[in-house]
Design an enzyme around this catalytic site. Structure first.
Site, PDB file in Angstrom:
ATOM      1  CB  SER A  61      -0.941  -0.002   1.194  1.00 39.17           C
ATOM      2  OG  SER A  61      -0.204  -0.120   2.396  1.00 39.17           O
ATOM      3  CG  HIS A 120      -4.005  -1.310  -1.496  1.00 38.40           C
ATOM      4  ND1 HIS A 120      -4.487  -0.020  -1.595  1.00 38.40           N
ATOM      5  CD2 HIS A 120      -3.794  -1.517  -0.174  1.00 38.40           C
ATOM      6  CE1 HIS A 120      -4.540   0.538  -0.400  1.00 38.40           C
ATOM      7  NE2 HIS A 120      -4.122  -0.359   0.489  1.00 38.40           N
ATOM      8  CE  LYS A 125      -7.212  -0.509   1.087  1.00 42.91           C
ATOM      9  NZ  LYS A 125      -7.826  -0.648   2.387  1.00 42.91           N
TER      10      LYS A 125
END
Lengths: 86, 414
Positions: B189, B217, B248
């Site tokens: 990240s 991610h 996300k």
């Protein structure tokens, strides 16, 4: 080289091999370098440093003694080992 | 007053945090999440329109009309709350359906939902590994994995970030363990770099280890059809365990999961403490997440646009003379090395309507301060052009354009 210097060298070598990615930084490491408070050895990696010391010196480091301060420099580590070896 | 002593102690601690320049302040947003947002910062200032370059809203689905519609429908059909953990009376048809769809999407046998990926990572290790086993983790895995590992009695090994020779050495050291599990993030990240999953899987086969990837991610956009890092690296179906988030790219609300072989998922349903002792995911989020999977399974349009946007922004920022962390993920760190410089530039670009935050020690290593920008499929070229223009003007002001690590450190220090 006497015993204590050899031990210091071994610990520094372990730290460089295990935790340092940048060659420039490796050159700067000596017995007084801050390892934990500088972020070189994070608390996650302290476990492997502890395991290495326990194996090398054939002793058990109690969790209460394995503090960030006690592990912060090679000199501090030597002091801790001396104390435990009594 | 029982709190008097504690209050004094906490005040001192807070002062120390402030003095160290590490105090975090929330920026209040007066609009839905998106690329154009209305932000009040500092607190009390009038809110203003800025371009958002720091959300994990990679696919731009956080406020997507179809996702919002699905959430409304879920609310109407399955209610607001469940007032229960999963195993008492908190499992609806939509929860089971989402678990099935996530397994299909990620290419695993089964999936168990958690309230967040932090919960998934906190719960998995102690539930499936014991003191006879070994965990071998990349040094830069996410904080929640570190917390999860700490709760577990397994032996812990850490290998240097993405260093395959070091990983192999640790695998050799751990050969006596009953089970071995290699643990890594898919996309890291802070640096936005990608785990060498193809090599990790090969080493895992050689040394008889399981592989666990936190793909928070990556899920939804990495790889040709957005399945994640395993698809990108050509090892789809070969990663044993995937933990990931719905918070996300996948709509951005909340929720996470462990996607893994059937017996492991079943064991987690029996033993994972965040699953057993925390509420079920709300039906409204589950319903919207089902829509997200439908949307991104039907077309790769969004992840394709994200990839184009990322390439475009990286190329233009490099052209402008910024020192970027190399990579292909939509996490694009602009390297500044010095903490104060990162804060100053973040503040200056914000003045000009670009919202991206500085990161420095202890979030990243000392001397590695940066502004982390994150690209979204919702960005249009005009947003990215504006961002590059502002960055360039501010970069010029600090005279860092065209300069690399050594030169920037020589000017500003570490």
């Amino acid at each position: 080289m006497n015993d204590i210097e050899k031990v210091k060298k071994d610990i520094i070598e372990f730290v460089i091999n295990e935790f340092i990615d940048d060659e420039d930084e490796a050159e700067d490491i000596d017995e007084n370098s801050a390892l934990i408070s500088s972020g070189i050895v994070d608390s996650f990696s302290m476990v492997s440093l502890k395991r290495f010391l326990e194996k090398k010196f054939e002793l058990a480091i109690p969790d209460a003694k394995a503090t960030p301060e006690a592990f912060d420099t090679v000199n501090n580590i030597i002091k801790l080992i001396d104390e435990l070896k009594g | 007053m029982a709190f008097t002593k504690a209050r004094e102690l906490y005040q001192n601690t807070l002062s120390e945090i402030k003095e160290a320049g590490l105090y975090k302040e929330e920026r209040v947003i007066h609009s839905p999440q998106g690329v154009d947002i209305n932000v009040e910062f500092p607190a009390g200032d009038p809110a203003k329109e800025v371009i958002n370059l720091c959300a994990n809203n990679y696919l731009g689905l956080s406020s997507h009309p179809e996702v919002i519609k699905a959430a409304h429908e879920g609310l109407d059909k399955r209610g607001y709350g469940m007032s229960s953990v999963r195993f008492i009376c908190g499992t609806q048809d939509v929860h089971s359906e989402l678990e099935r769809k996530l397994s299909d999407f990620l290419g695993t046998e089964d999936t168990i939902l958690f309230a967040s990926c932090l919960d998934a990572n906190a719960g998995i290790f102690e539930a499936v590994l014991g003191e006879e086993d070994a965990i071998i983790a990349d040094k830069l895995v996410h904080a929640s994995i570190i917390d999860g590992i700490r709760l577990c009695k397994a032996q812990q090994y850490v290998y240097k970030h993405s260093d395959m020779a070091h990983l192999e050495q640790k695998l050799q050291e751990a050969q006596d363990a009953r089970l071995r599990m290699i643990v890594t993030d898919g996309v890291f990240s802070m640096d936005g770099d990608i785990a060498k999953l193809d090599e990790i899987v090969a080493l895992a086969e050689q040394y008889d280890a399981m592989v666990m990837v936190d793909d928070s991610h990556a899920t939804g956009f990495m790889g040709k059809t957005g399945r994640g890092t395993h698809e990108l690296k050509g090892v789809f179906g070969k990663v044993d365990i995937i933990t990931t988030t719905l918070g996300k790219a996948m709509g951005g609300a909340s929720g996470g999961c462990v996607s893994a072989p059937r017996e492991m998922v079943d064991l987690l349903r029996q033993r994972a403490r965040p699953y057993l002792f925390s509420n079920t995911m709300p039906p409204v989020i589950v319903s919207a997440a089902l829509k997200v999977i439908d949307l991104i399974s039907t077309t790769t349009e969004l992840r394709d646009k994200l990839e184009d946007n990322t390439k475009y922004f990286r190329a233009r920022m490099e052209e402008a003379g910024f020192d970027l962390k190399a990579g292909e993920s939509p996490i694009v760190p602009v390297m500044l090395y010095n903490a104060k410089l990162a804060q100053d530039i973040s503040r200056d670009i914000y003045q000009d309507g670009i919202f991206a935050v500085g990161f420095f020690f202890p979030v990243v290593a000392k001397g590695q301060a940066r502004i982390r920008t994150q690209i979204s499929a919702s960005h249009e070229r005009s947003h990215l052009d504006r961002a590059v223009e502002v960055f360039t003007r501010v970069g010029g002001k600090y005279d860092i354009l065209g300069k690399g690590k050594k030169e920037i450190i020589a000017m500003y220090g570490k």
